[in-house]
Design a protein around this motif. Structure first.
Motif, PDB file in Angstrom:
ATOM      1  N   TYR A 115     -48.924  61.465 -38.391  1.00 19.73           N
ATOM      2  CA  TYR A 115     -48.240  60.533 -39.514  1.00 19.73           C
ATOM      3  C   TYR A 115     -49.397  60.162 -40.276  1.00 19.73           C
ATOM      4  CZ  TYR A 115     -43.594  60.425 -37.117  1.00 19.73           C
ATOM      5  OH  TYR A 115     -42.460  60.618 -36.501  1.00 19.73           O
ATOM      6  N   TYR A 135     -40.871  59.657 -29.726  1.00 21.46           N
ATOM      7  CA  TYR A 135     -40.147  59.122 -30.956  1.00 21.46           C
ATOM      8  C   TYR A 135     -39.391  58.153 -30.638  1.00 21.46           C
ATOM      9  CZ  TYR A 135     -38.230  58.932 -35.363  1.00 21.46           C
ATOM     10  OH  TYR A 135     -37.714  58.437 -36.675  1.00 21.46           O
ATOM     11  N   GLY A 170     -31.635  64.591 -41.796  1.00 21.63           N
ATOM     12  CA  GLY A 170     -32.717  64.475 -40.871  1.00 21.63           C
ATOM     13  C   GLY A 170     -32.859  63.341 -39.974  1.00 21.63           C
ATOM     14  N   GLY A 172     -32.821  63.268 -36.647  1.00 16.93           N
ATOM     15  CA  GLY A 172     -33.567  63.252 -35.483  1.00 16.93           C
ATOM     16  C   GLY A 172     -32.875  62.845 -34.327  1.00 16.93           C
ATOM     17  N   THR A 175     -30.929  58.195 -34.991  1.00 18.33           N
ATOM     18  CA  THR A 175     -31.317  56.790 -35.058  1.00 18.33           C
ATOM     19  C   THR A 175     -30.054  56.156 -36.042  1.00 18.33           C
ATOM     20  OG1 THR A 175     -33.499  57.666 -35.281  1.00 18.33           O
ATOM     21  CG2 THR A 175     -33.143  55.667 -35.812  1.00 18.33           C
ATOM     22  N   GLU A 198     -29.840  68.344 -39.277  1.00 16.57           N
ATOM     23  CA  GLU A 198     -31.335  68.121 -38.518  1.00 16.57           C
ATOM     24  C   GLU A 198     -31.864  69.495 -38.411  1.00 16.57           C
ATOM     25  OE1 GLU A 198     -33.559  65.794 -37.675  1.00 16.57           O
ATOM     26  OE2 GLU A 198     -34.768  67.594 -36.659  1.00 16.57           O
ATOM     27  N   ASN A 203     -34.315  67.691 -31.322  1.00 22.39           N
ATOM     28  CA  ASN A 203     -33.908  66.510 -31.712  1.00 22.39           C
ATOM     29  C   ASN A 203     -32.166  66.613 -31.845  1.00 22.39           C
ATOM     30  OD1 ASN A 203     -35.573  64.637 -32.765  1.00 22.39           O
ATOM     31  ND2 ASN A 203     -36.024  65.829 -34.588  1.00 22.39           N
ATOM     32  N   ASN A 230     -32.116  73.547 -42.710  1.00 28.05           N
ATOM     33  CA  ASN A 230     -33.432  73.059 -43.354  1.00 28.05           C
ATOM     34  C   ASN A 230     -32.997  72.454 -44.647  1.00 28.05           C
ATOM     35  OD1 ASN A 230     -35.750  72.527 -44.578  1.00 28.05           O
ATOM     36  ND2 ASN A 230     -36.561  74.385 -44.052  1.00 28.05           N
ATOM     37  N   LEU A 231     -33.222  71.067 -44.566  1.00 28.54           N
ATOM     38  CA  LEU A 231     -32.947  70.042 -45.826  1.00 28.54           C
ATOM     39  C   LEU A 231     -33.435  70.784 -47.176  1.00 28.54           C
ATOM     40  CD1 LEU A 231     -32.495  67.655 -47.576  1.00 28.54           C
ATOM     41  CD2 LEU A 231     -34.477  66.675 -46.534  1.00 28.54           C
ATOM     42  N   VAL A 232     -34.486  71.745 -47.131  1.00 26.14           N
ATOM     43  CA  VAL A 232     -35.074  72.333 -48.516  1.00 26.14           C
ATOM     44  C   VAL A 232     -33.885  73.177 -48.837  1.00 26.14           C
ATOM     45  CG1 VAL A 232     -37.009  73.804 -49.386  1.00 26.14           C
ATOM     46  CG2 VAL A 232     -37.460  71.935 -47.573  1.00 26.14           C
ATOM     47  N   SER A 249     -33.379  58.758 -43.894  1.00 26.49           N
ATOM     48  CA  SER A 249     -34.260  57.820 -43.285  1.00 26.49           C
ATOM     49  C   SER A 249     -35.382  58.439 -42.755  1.00 26.49           C
ATOM     50  CB  SER A 249     -33.374  57.211 -42.208  1.00 26.49           C
ATOM     51  OG  SER A 249     -34.362  56.305 -41.496  1.00 26.49           O
ATOM     52  N   ILE A 255     -41.386  66.615 -45.900  1.00 24.02           N
ATOM     53  CA  ILE A 255     -41.059  67.682 -46.636  1.00 24.02           C
ATOM     54  C   ILE A 255     -42.547  67.984 -47.610  1.00 24.02           C
ATOM     55  CG2 ILE A 255     -39.654  69.196 -47.910  1.00 24.02           C
ATOM     56  CD1 ILE A 255     -37.918  67.721 -45.504  1.00 24.02           C
TER      57      ILE A 255
HETATM   58  C1  LIG Z   1     -39.493  60.686 -38.875  1.00 27.47           C
HETATM   59  S1  LIG Z   1     -37.932  61.490 -38.422  1.00 27.47           S
HETATM   60  C2  LIG Z   1     -36.719  60.294 -38.855  1.00 27.47           C
HETATM   61  C3  LIG Z   1     -35.582  60.709 -37.965  1.00 27.47           C
HETATM   62  C4  LIG Z   1     -34.451  59.475 -38.354  1.00 27.47           C
HETATM   63  N1  LIG Z   1     -33.754  59.691 -39.679  1.00 27.47           N
HETATM   64  C5  LIG Z   1     -35.107  58.161 -38.549  1.00 27.47           C
HETATM   65  O1  LIG Z   1     -35.162  57.394 -39.366  1.00 27.47           O
HETATM   66  O2  LIG Z   1     -35.699  57.637 -37.210  1.00 27.47           O
HETATM   67  C6  LIG Z   1     -37.809  62.722 -39.492  1.00 27.47           C
HETATM   68  C7  LIG Z   1     -36.708  63.793 -39.020  1.00 27.47           C
HETATM   69  O3  LIG Z   1     -36.531  64.648 -40.344  1.00 27.47           O
HETATM   70  C8  LIG Z   1     -36.483  65.716 -39.673  1.00 27.47           C
HETATM   71  N2  LIG Z   1     -36.803  66.760 -40.715  1.00 27.47           N
HETATM   72  C9  LIG Z   1     -38.136  67.217 -41.080  1.00 27.47           C
HETATM   73  N3  LIG Z   1     -37.958  68.018 -42.071  1.00 27.47           N
HETATM   74  C10 LIG Z   1     -36.744  68.475 -42.075  1.00 27.47           C
HETATM   75  C11 LIG Z   1     -36.176  69.500 -42.925  1.00 27.47           C
HETATM   76  N4  LIG Z   1     -36.840  70.464 -43.803  1.00 27.47           N
HETATM   77  N5  LIG Z   1     -34.916  69.776 -42.730  1.00 27.47           N
HETATM   78  C12 LIG Z   1     -33.935  68.914 -41.948  1.00 27.47           C
HETATM   79  N6  LIG Z   1     -34.626  67.844 -41.191  1.00 27.47           N
HETATM   80  C13 LIG Z   1     -35.872  67.837 -41.543  1.00 27.47           C
HETATM   81  C14 LIG Z   1     -37.273  65.892 -38.637  1.00 27.47           C
HETATM   82  O4  LIG Z   1     -36.693  66.879 -37.676  1.00 27.47           O
HETATM   83  C15 LIG Z   1     -37.062  64.425 -37.986  1.00 27.47           C
HETATM   84  O5  LIG Z   1     -36.054  64.423 -37.264  1.00 27.47           O
END
Ligand SMILES: C[S@@+](CC[C@H](N)C(=O)[O-])C[C@H]1O[C@@H](n2cnc3c(N)ncnc32)[C@H](O)[C@@H]1O
Length: 481
Positions: A115, A135, A170, A172, A175, A198, A203, A230-232, A249, A255
């Motif tokens: 991080y 996590y 996203g 995870g 949460t 996700e 996750n 994938n969010l992208v 969140s 990303i």
């Molecule tokens: C720091 S965690 C946050 C999880 C949750 N939203 C929280 O606030 O605790 C980041 C999350 O985003 C997901 N993530 C990262 N890149 C992503 C992507 N390109 N598309 C979808 N999810 C993604 C990760 O797998 C992870 O679950």
């Protein structure tokens, strides 16, 4: 014609042979928007009318329950147990087995190191089982309570609806859905359908084991299986219509492949699926690098046409263009979970304890609604913070929003302030020996509150390239209603 019925009764109206489960699969995507609830009962579903999407107002009893939770916030025992059981399931050992705890400790340290890296070397992955357990042990408890604070503030502002469609991107291990579930446990008359997206299987596996189990007895709540994507690459057609709350969140900072403008474009594109009065909640960690990048993102989104409901208020009807804006909300520390305490039961306990809540957030909307409706009246005698450089060495009056908790020490309280015109960072400082009833409001006003500061001395801080407005015993701090 009937107020209530069992879904299986529909079979009489269908020509072809269909099982109740097949009928459910066909109708379930439409139920939420049709204001219909389907509650599983044995092999059937009880069909009842849902609430309408009108404003949710918290009753006194609900408010009391929520405040009592925040009074000593901790992940509820039942949820801790579900998470501990998941650890046992994944590791096939007791959740507090010393070997399991040691592996979780290692994964926490590795995750924190990732991080804190920046640029191309910042690779954060959730592919290994232990990274999810880490996590859940270290980041999750704080983010969970943090999101309950955001829900509480939205509910208090009348921004939540009795029936809401929610999308968490996203997610995870779930949460945000877990925080919503927990919040809904304190509400008497509220309904929500929670959807999520996700990327990582590990996750999703944790989500599937934890979220439905915690949500199963909460009436009015439907939790859908997370969509793996994938969010992208996410397109509006991949997500539900008419979303009341869309949440990102702690995800957008992860990303790496998109620039700030590209992230803003993506969020803007997905906002086409937001209800006209829906809210997008963006949350990022409060550290300087993530927080300042995040403010650039919210300003890029503003340029793309989304309005900021909070925390920023543009009281001079002017947009800001700061070199840097590091602003975050702060709340009371949480209590550690049983798992966190076990992990901290070692030589370097501080590495495994994570209890302070600090976060940068923005709530954005398609309309121009703002939490603060105040605008500085014409001909008022306040200086704009954009012109603060012209007043160095002089005493001035300003009207501004409080944009941080206390950043100072026992001698000086320090708060970031902003009036929406700021170019450099501006802080207001209160030396403890100058604290008097007339200025003490600065210490208790909430994040985002608009305040008038009268008779403050302007100083330039060369080291920080920032301006300080010094409060003295002759200064007054008043709240703008
Ligand atoms: C720091 S965690 C946050 C999880 C949750 N939203 C929280 O606030 O605790 C980041 C999350 O985003 C997901 N993530 C990262 N890149 C992503 C992507 N390109 N598309 C979808 N999810 C993604 C990760 O797998 C992870 O679950």
């Amino acid at each position: 014609m009937k107020k209530e019925f069992m879904l299986s009764e529909i079979k009489d109206y269908i020509e072809e042979e269909m099982s109740t489960q097949d009928i459910y699969k066909v109708v379930s995507p439409f139920l939420f928007d049709l204001k219909i609830n389907a509650t599983p009962m044995d092999d059937d579903f009880r069909i009842t009318p849902g609430l309408s999407r009108e404003k949710m107002e918290l009753s006194d009893e609900e408010k009391e329950k929520i405040l009592s939770f925040f009074g000593s916030a901790v992940v509820p025992g039942q949820l801790q147990k579900i998470i501990e059981n998941y650890i046992t399931l994944k590791t096939t050992k007791d959740w507090d087995d010393p070997m399991v705890l040691e592996k979780i400790r290692k994964a926490i340290v590795a995750q924190k190191n990732a991080y804190w890296k920046s640029g191309k070397s910042r690779i954060i992955s959730y592919e290994k089982g232990y990274s999810i357990l880490a996590y859940l042990a270290y980041q999750f408890p704080v983010y969970f309570v943090q999101f309950e604070h955001i829900l509480h503030s939205l509910a208090s502002d009348g921004m939540l609806k009795k029936r809401m469609k929610i999308l968490d991107i996203g997610t995870g291990p779930g949460t945000v859905p877990l925080a919503i579930t927990d919040f809904y446990k304190r509400l008497d008359n509220a309904e929500a359908a929670i959807h999520s997206v996700e990327l990582y299987d590990e996750n999703i596996e944790a989500y599937d084991a934890i979220v439905p189990e915690y949500a199963k007895k909460v009436s009015g709540l439907t939790v859908e299986k997370p969509v793996k994507a994938n969010l992208v690459d996410l397109k509006p057609e991949d997500i539900p219509d008419n979303i009341d709350l869309m949440i990102f969140s702690n995800v957008l900072n992860e990303i790496r492949e998109l620039t700030i403008d590209q992230k803003a474009e993506l969020v803007k594109k997905l906002s086409s699926k937001l209800a006209v009065d829906g809210n997008i909640i963006l949350i990022e960690p409060a550290d300087r690098a993530n927080s300042t990048e995040f403010r650039k993102l919210t300003l890029a989104l503003k340029l793309q046409g989304l309005g900021i409901y909070s925390p920023c208020s543009f009281i001079w009807c002017q947009g800001c263009k700061p070199d840097e804006c590091w602003s975050f909300e702060q709340k009371e520390d949480i209590n550690p979970t049983r798992l966190m305490k076990k992990l901290a039961d070692c030589e370097e306990a501080f590495r495994y304890l994570n209890t302070d809540i600090k976060y940068s957030y923005a709530i954005m909307r398609k309309d121009n609604l703002s939490k603060v409706s105040y605008k500085v009246p014409l001909k008022s005698k306040f200086a704009r913070l954009a012109d603060v450089n012209k007043h160095v060495g002089k005493r001035i009056n300003v009207v501004c929003s409080l944009m941080s908790g206390d950043l100072g020490d026992s001698k000086y309280s320090v708060y970031k302030i902003c009036d929406g015109t700021t170019r450099k960072q501006v802080y207001t400082l209160l030396p403890s020996h100058h604290e008097v009833p007339e200025n003490e409001l600065i210490k208790t006003a909430g994040y985002g509150t608009v305040l008038e500061l009268f008779n403050v001395l302007v100083k330039y801080n060369e080291d920080k390239d920032a301006y300080n407005l010094l409060l003295s015993r002759n200064s007054t701090v008043a709240k703008v209603e």
